[in-house]
Design a protein around this motif. Structure first.
Motif, PDB file in Angstrom:
ATOM      1  N   GLN A   1      29.535 -29.257 -31.214  1.00 29.69           N
ATOM      2  CA  GLN A   1      29.334 -30.166 -32.338  1.00 29.69           C
ATOM      3  C   GLN A   1      28.473 -31.360 -31.939  1.00 29.69           C
ATOM      4  OE1 GLN A   1      30.414 -29.458 -35.489  1.00 29.69           O
ATOM      5  NE2 GLN A   1      29.223 -31.238 -36.154  1.00 29.69           N
TER       6      GLN A   1
ATOM      7  N   ILE B   1      24.718 -30.838 -32.343  1.00 35.01           N
ATOM      8  CA  ILE B   1      24.230 -30.954 -33.721  1.00 35.01           C
ATOM      9  C   ILE B   1      24.292 -32.400 -34.196  1.00 35.01           C
ATOM     10  CG2 ILE B   1      24.571 -30.207 -36.097  1.00 35.01           C
ATOM     11  CD1 ILE B   1      23.579 -28.012 -34.169  1.00 35.01           C
ATOM     12  N   GLU B   2      25.375 -33.103 -33.875  1.00 37.25           N
ATOM     13  CA  GLU B   2      25.525 -34.492 -34.308  1.00 37.25           C
ATOM     14  C   GLU B   2      24.419 -35.381 -33.744  1.00 37.25           C
ATOM     15  OE1 GLU B   2      27.476 -35.661 -36.536  1.00 37.25           O
ATOM     16  OE2 GLU B   2      28.721 -33.877 -36.825  1.00 37.25           O
TER      17      GLU B   2
ATOM     18  N   LYS C   1      21.586 -34.969 -36.053  1.00 41.70           N
ATOM     19  CA  LYS C   1      21.907 -35.633 -37.317  1.00 41.70           C
ATOM     20  C   LYS C   1      21.734 -37.146 -37.193  1.00 41.70           C
ATOM     21  CE  LYS C   1      25.347 -32.530 -39.404  1.00 41.70           C
ATOM     22  NZ  LYS C   1      26.775 -32.464 -39.827  1.00 41.70           N
TER      23      LYS C   1
ATOM     24  N   TRP D   1      28.264 -22.671 -35.092  1.00 37.07           N
ATOM     25  CA  TRP D   1      27.271 -23.405 -35.891  1.00 37.07           C
ATOM     26  C   TRP D   1      27.134 -22.819 -37.289  1.00 37.07           C
ATOM     27  CZ3 TRP D   1      23.694 -22.850 -31.117  1.00 37.07           C
ATOM     28  CH2 TRP D   1      23.999 -23.849 -30.186  1.00 37.07           C
TER      29      TRP D   1
ATOM     30  N   GLU E   1      28.297 -25.784 -39.321  1.00 39.81           N
ATOM     31  CA  GLU E   1      27.046 -26.494 -39.608  1.00 39.81           C
ATOM     32  C   GLU E   1      26.041 -25.503 -40.174  1.00 39.81           C
ATOM     33  OE1 GLU E   1      26.424 -29.601 -39.545  1.00 39.81           O
ATOM     34  OE2 GLU E   1      28.168 -30.413 -38.462  1.00 39.81           O
TER      35      GLU E   1
END
Length: 461
Positions: free
Chosen positions: A284, A287-288, A291, A313, A317
């Motif tokens: 995570q 991905i964060e 973002k 994912w 996500e």
């Protein structure tokens, strides 16, 4: 970008180890010209995670700058693509590529920078990344690992600091999982077992290191001998700076270079959870980080050799999962008790239909999985490539320019191609089969100018 993260000690010990046209500027700036990019460490804080008193790592991402303008680039091929084309056997393809020799280079998403430009510059370093952009690569890779305080950094493996940086020549060597041992006579006694991990040190300590060409002499009796093992067909000419980057710094640099992003989540070398940091936290956090930097999902192609990472994912996500890339070679896609054969589906761990059914849209097999030869020694698509296409899977592949001279048929990246590969110019034939017959949408390269030249000549954007 492989599952097996072995260091390069000798010529034959290589590690087996997507896509918008920009205005062409000029080729007047040489590859080694000074870059005027301003992404300094001062612009981005290095700390993205904090560690509590009970040593539990907690993600606490800070918002990153979102409006860093791309810096205009001067693209260049250098001399290598021309050398390769000149070395080709006479053919219509050679004539076509020669006819493009006066073309102006431009950026293409078909050309993907594999760790930057590590054929000649230390992988995952600032200079290597900038060089890849100057050579027209449209997408930039960061192999993602984590430090002991939970920062994400760009290293090909969590456990390769001893071969890709100068850590052994610094006081940080004593913090390594397996530090070097020097006996009473000053002799290095454990060259074959030294191991230094990103998780052995903090992010601040990581930033003090200097990247070097990935190499190690596992029979060395001194630290200098251990570190100075660069393959003779590479060079240490551009190894003087070696600035290493965190993932946040890498994202900022890629944006300034006008490139898209392909981070690879590397398999942890430590047992997870690590100080309370779980595998799902790691997945995570990657991905964060994008973002927080305001990078659109369409510009990020997260990769992994671990199919469960893609499952995560896709489920958690989906916007990023839609572009996630499943990396494939014989180490993670061989059926139990079988030897992988690119032309025999019974030897594959997952069918291509099963991979597609999981929601995976893009696969990235190693080069040689996609190409075989016919009875006349001509390169043609493999059964694996044909089934991938039949199941509507987009394909990218890795990695061109990771090998030494090809006069003897090449190495692992050319497995099963026999007499089809017998000189350096055959690399262009290989690229052509992958692009035109297999239909790949991008090729990773350790020297992106080679793929960029071909793509520009063929009008591949």
């Amino acid at each position: 970008m492989t599952m097996l993260d072995n260091s390069v000690a000798t010529l034959n010990q290589l590690k087996k180890t997507p896509f918008k046209t920009v205005k062409t500027v000029s080729i007047a700036i040489a590859l080694g010209a000074t870059c005027t990019l301003s992404m300094a460490a001062d612009d981005i804080r290095n700390t993205t995670l904090t560690q509590t008193s009970n040593q539990t790592i907690k993600p606490s991402l800070k918002q990153l700058p979102k409006n860093l303008p791309a810096t205009p680039q001067a693209y260049t091929y250098g001399v290598r693509p021309f050398y390769l084309v000149n070395d080709m056997d006479e053919s219509p393809l050679k004539e076509e590529l020669l006819a493009c020799k006066a073309q102006l280079p431009s950026k293409t998403n078909f050309s993907i920078a594999h760790r930057g430009a590590p054929l000649q510059l230390p992988e995952h370093t600032y200079d290597s990344y900038v060089a890849s952009a100057q050579m027209g690569a449209g997408i930039l890779e960061c192999d993602v690992a984590f430090t002991n305080d939970g920062e994400l950094v760009c290293r090909h493996a969590q456990d390769d600091l001893h071969t890709t940086t100068n850590i052994l020549a610094t006081p940080l060597a004593k913090q390594c999982t397996v530090p070097p041992i020097i006996d009473a006579n000053g002799v290095l006694t454990n060259a074959d077992s030294i191991e230094c991990r990103t998780s052995d040190i903090s992010a601040n300590q990581f930033k003090t290191l200097t990247g070097k060409m990935d190499a190690a002499n596992k029979k060395a009796t001194s630290i200098d001998e251990y570190m100075n093992a660069t393959a003779p067909w590479r060079t240490d000419l551009y190894s003087q700076n070696g600035k290493v980057l965190t993932l946040k710094e890498h994202i900022a640099l890629a944006r300034q270079l006008g490139m898209k992003h392909t981070p690879e989540l590397k398999a942890p070398a430590v047992t997870m959870p690590f100080n309370g940091y779980r595998l799902d936290d790691y997945r995570q956090q990657l991905i964060e980080t994008y973002k927080a930097a305001g990078v659109p999902a369409n510009d990020v192609f997260a990769q992994s050799f671990n199919i469960e990472d893609l499952d995560y994912w896709i489920k958690n996500e989906p916007a990023y999962g839609a572009n996630a890339v499943y990396l494939i070679d014989d180490s993670n896609e061989t059926a139990e008790n079988k030897t992988f054969d690119k032309d025999d589906a019974t030897t594959w761990k997952h069918s291509l239909a099963d991979i597609k059914a999981r929601g995976i849209n893009i696969i990235a097999p190693a080069l040689w999985l996609l190409v075989t030869t016919d009875d006349n020694g001509k390169m043609i698509p493999s059964a694996y490539a044909k089934q991938a296409k039949a199941n509507d899977l987009k394909i990218i592949t890795w990695s061109i320019e990771r090998s030494g001279p090809l006069a003897n048929g090449g190495d692992w990246y050319y497995s099963g191609l026999g007499e089809a590969i017998n000189n350096d110019g055959d690399m262009m034939n290989y690229i052509d089969v992958l692009a035109q017959d297999v239909g790949v949408q991008g090729i990773f390269s350790d020297w992106p100018a080679t793929v960029s030249y071909y793509a520009n000549c063929k009008g591949l954007k």
